[in-house]
Design an enzyme around this catalytic site. Sequence first.
Site, mmCIF file in Angstrom:
data_model
loop_
_atom_site.group_PDB
_atom_site.id
_atom_site.type_symbol
_atom_site.label_atom_id
_atom_site.label_comp_id
_atom_site.label_asym_id
_atom_site.label_seq_id
_atom_site.Cartn_x
_atom_site.Cartn_y
_atom_site.Cartn_z
ATOM 1 N N LYS A 483 0.841 -1.196 0.000
ATOM 2 C CA LYS A 483 0.000 0.000 0.000
ATOM 3 C C LYS A 483 0.879 1.251 0.000
ATOM 4 C CE LYS A 483 -0.410 -0.175 5.047
ATOM 5 N NZ LYS A 483 -1.328 -0.239 6.193
ATOM 6 N N ARG A 582 -10.113 0.198 15.527
ATOM 7 C CA ARG A 582 -10.037 0.921 14.265
ATOM 8 C C ARG A 582 -11.145 0.418 13.346
ATOM 9 N NH1 ARG A 582 -4.307 1.275 11.160
ATOM 10 N NH2 ARG A 582 -4.774 -0.916 10.684
ATOM 11 N N TYR A 709 17.471 31.296 3.540
ATOM 12 C CA TYR A 709 16.377 32.189 3.881
ATOM 13 C C TYR A 709 16.400 32.565 5.372
ATOM 14 C CZ TYR A 709 14.174 31.201 -0.632
ATOM 15 O OH TYR A 709 13.897 31.097 -1.975
#
Length: 815
Positions: A483, A582, A709
């Site tokens: 997955k 779940r 930066y």
Amino acid sequence: MNYTVHQIAEITNAHVIGDKKSLIKNIAFDSRIIYSTKNTAFIAINTHKNSGEKFIEAAIDRGIEVIISEHHYPQYKNITWIIVENSVEFLQKLANYHFENAHLKSIGITGSNGKTILKEWLYQCLWNEFRTVKSPKSFNSQIGLPLSLLQINNSHELGIFEVGISKPDEMDRQESIFHPQIGLLTHMGTAHLANFTSEEQLIDEKIKLFRNSEVIIYNGDNALVDNKIKELYSTKKLITYGFKESNNVHFTNNTLRNEEVVVHYFNEQIRFPIYQRDEATLTNALALLTVLKELQISNNKLIEKINALKAVEMRLEAIEGIKNNIIINDSFNLDLDSLKTALQFLNEYNKPKKSLVLTDIVGVSSNSKELYEEVSELVNEQKFDSVFLIGHEISKYSELFKSETSTYINTQELIDSKHLTEIENHIILLKGARKFEIEKLKDILELRKHDTVLEINLNAILHNINYHKSLLKATTKMMAMVKANAYGLGSYEISEFLQHHHIDYLGVAFVDEGVELRKKGITVPIVVMNPEQHSYETVIAYNLEPEIYSFRVLEQFYESVRKSGYDKKYPIHIKLETGMHRLGFKDVELDELGKTLAQKNLKVQSIFSHLSSSDVPAEKEFTLNQLEIFEKNSGRLIESLGYTPIRHILNSSGITNYTAHQYDMVRIGIGMLGESQNSEINKQLRSVVSFKTVISQISIVEKGESVGYSRRFKADYPTKIATIPVGYADGIPRLIGNQVGNVGIHKTLAPIVGNICMDMMMINVDHIPNAKEGDTVTVFNAKPTLKEFAEYCKTITYEILTSISPRVKRIYVKD
């Protein structure tokens, strides 16, 4: 094939409307990838899922003038129609006639895994011994096999064909079309087992192919296969190969330690080096050797051929090129079949302008004119704007090519001409034999070298899987979780590799992931862990197996099965809730679940649950309680069902920490990538993933000067700073800037300084005196490790891998 429309109609009892004298040499079945319209008919194949007749107009638009169809559509003018009763049966009947009237020796290959690899290896070894025809790609189905057989022509002396099945009784039909003289049975695994009641039924079906074979070559390590073939085909010549000494062909030395392998072939020994030492490759090498010996190839020649084997490339590579070009790289091998495949692939792109680089077809000793006439016909139909021919032989026939054509003796001569680099807005196909090294052209033409890469070591994955398997019983199956793009590594590439190495199941999260694998040729059973409601029809269409975790999902999916007309028990996987909270059925729902399942045309392929904390030693008591709940509740459901599905609950850490609870199958995910919470286990695993880039530039930042930066880094003294081309758009979190994280150069850690940019970051290399521009930088692998990098990021390795941007080039290596 080479028949008139009239002859085809007579052979198949079809009806003709139109020109009976039209000559047919090819039959196309997919209107999207018609690579030639000359002497080509389009067959509109109708199945219970789809009708090819809706693509007739698209085929005619491409220039097809002969249509094979179950219905006549008179609105299309100037078309010749071959009207048939059943399109699939027509194709099979024509193919059988064609095969029966061909005078060639034939090899039929069936099995669960390894068919395509062995077919391609055999072709590599035999094409210059016999005029050989083979199945293109993995054409082995009820439609693919007939299309393969129709490629036979009068010059062929040997045919090598794959034969596949996915349901009971299909092999009866396949064998009635094609009955090989030499039958080869490869590894028998679990591919397509979902449609069979048992492994025994699957084996019975596969070996029907050998009813009329004179010789049967098979892997004798599988006792069930061995017993069945010997019982059914005792009067035939049987040759067994495998690792067991009881086989006619087997290894006699330690295949893992010795530089060369020694094969016992009946009463002789054959020695040769082999560089891939995994079980699948060694088994396939034995099968290959056995077939070559049966074809009377001498030992010296056999060893020479095995040493010369090339990796089997199963796909083409598309690369973004300079000057808005697309580069299709197929620089691995060249024969007529692979040229057709490349031209089909080319037609999937809509670029109006096309160019071709084509080399000699190596090894053609006679009838080269006839060969290159056919090649030029195929090429001319594509209407290339430019054709570049490389090699002495093909250059002789340059006048056959109608495009603007130029010739070159070798690849370097083409490079030196700079003609390719002048092309703009084209799709450029690079198609050549390996000896011409036209991959050099790819290096010149690709838009960017992409110095930042994610390198995946496939052999390391195999090592890690085998280590986990060594902790299990031999009968325990394994599901690999692929997955989330196989944890960011590339789901198709990883799945293809695992399928070759006989993985039992693949697991994906969503239906789209499974569909993509099916479309690319993955046949291993695929479990969808989170099938969404709108995707149930797609699950069925692509033979995916859904996780069922609630009555709502069960009812909705069953309704989709019923509407689809699926006439067998559809395989599903029941998820039980054991403490993770779940998804899953709770214990109070089991009695109703058993009754409901008994009323539906569904088969529970497996019952499973998920451990929440198997990697946490402090939660051992909780994990043991989960295992106890699973044992009790899965047992109750099995009793209610009246049959025993596969049970599985262990994940990667469960395999290593709770091995006694392996049940019938385990699921491996991060473990196959070389990661474990157990430090002792980690020592046994190999690192799989290496995220690498290079130093773009090195500068001296003077005291008081800043970097990046927001000027977050200021030098206290003159400091050597390197810039590397990787940033947060590639998956590097900004939080590890400003000396939180490190990268590796020459096995030395270099701190990241300043804020991480979108595409770049800066590192301090003042303490690495030999660092120079162009040097390799390791974002993670050995130093720092993936786990250490995850600790910099204050997360887990899963998140690191799945966060790496798709723009980072994936490279797959074997060492």
